[in-house]
Write a protein that holds these residues in place. Structure first.
Motif, mmCIF file in Angstrom:
data_model
loop_
_atom_site.group_PDB
_atom_site.id
_atom_site.type_symbol
_atom_site.label_atom_id
_atom_site.label_comp_id
_atom_site.label_asym_id
_atom_site.label_seq_id
_atom_site.Cartn_x
_atom_site.Cartn_y
_atom_site.Cartn_z
ATOM 1 N N GLY A 43 1.200 -1.408 -0.400
ATOM 2 C CA GLY A 43 -0.023 0.094 -0.551
ATOM 3 C C GLY A 43 0.668 0.906 -0.377
ATOM 4 N N ASP B 172 -8.974 9.427 -0.881
ATOM 5 C CA ASP B 172 -8.735 8.524 -0.703
ATOM 6 C C ASP B 172 -7.605 6.847 -1.247
ATOM 7 N N GLU B 173 -7.470 6.892 -0.213
ATOM 8 C CA GLU B 173 -6.023 6.026 -0.616
ATOM 9 C C GLU B 173 -6.158 4.903 -0.975
ATOM 10 N N LYS B 174 -7.104 4.575 -0.690
ATOM 11 C CA LYS B 174 -8.133 3.233 -1.249
ATOM 12 C C LYS B 174 -8.345 3.017 -2.539
ATOM 13 N N SER C 272 -6.484 0.873 -5.563
ATOM 14 C CA SER C 272 -7.237 -0.164 -6.599
ATOM 15 C C SER C 272 -6.999 0.219 -7.798
#
Length: 94
Positions: free
Chosen positions: A8, A56-58, A62
């Motif tokens: 991540g 939004d890191e996620k 993605s």
């Protein structure tokens, strides 16, 4: 990139995207360059064009994951073409 994605690590993904973008551009690999540029931008938490913040890191991770699949496919295509080109361009050993 796979390791950075697994960890991540957006900063590392951005750095690797930037590096591979430059290398791809030098070789004239336009599709790969464009995909790597998107990875660079998402790694900086920007949109794919690099113009708008994406907090939004996620979501960024993605999108990088999706693009990485495409980059690998594009690279495989280019690799085949280059291998074929250099196999026919190189005189046979005697």
């Amino acid at each position: 990139m796979d390791k950075a994605l697994e960890d991540g690590d957006l900063s590392e993904l951005s750095s690797l995207g930037h590096f591979l973008k430059g290398s791809s551009a030098t070789l004239g690999l336009t599709k790969v360059k464009e995909s790597c540029e998107k990875i660079q931008h998402y790694g900086q938490q920007k949109d794919e064009a690099g113009t708008t913040d994406e907090p939004d890191e996620k979501l960024c991770l993605s999108r990088i994951k999706e693009i990485l699949v495409t980059v690998k496919e594009e690279y495989e295509e280019v690799e085949k073409v280059l291998k074929k080109f250099y196999a026919t361009a190189t005189p046979a050993a005697t």
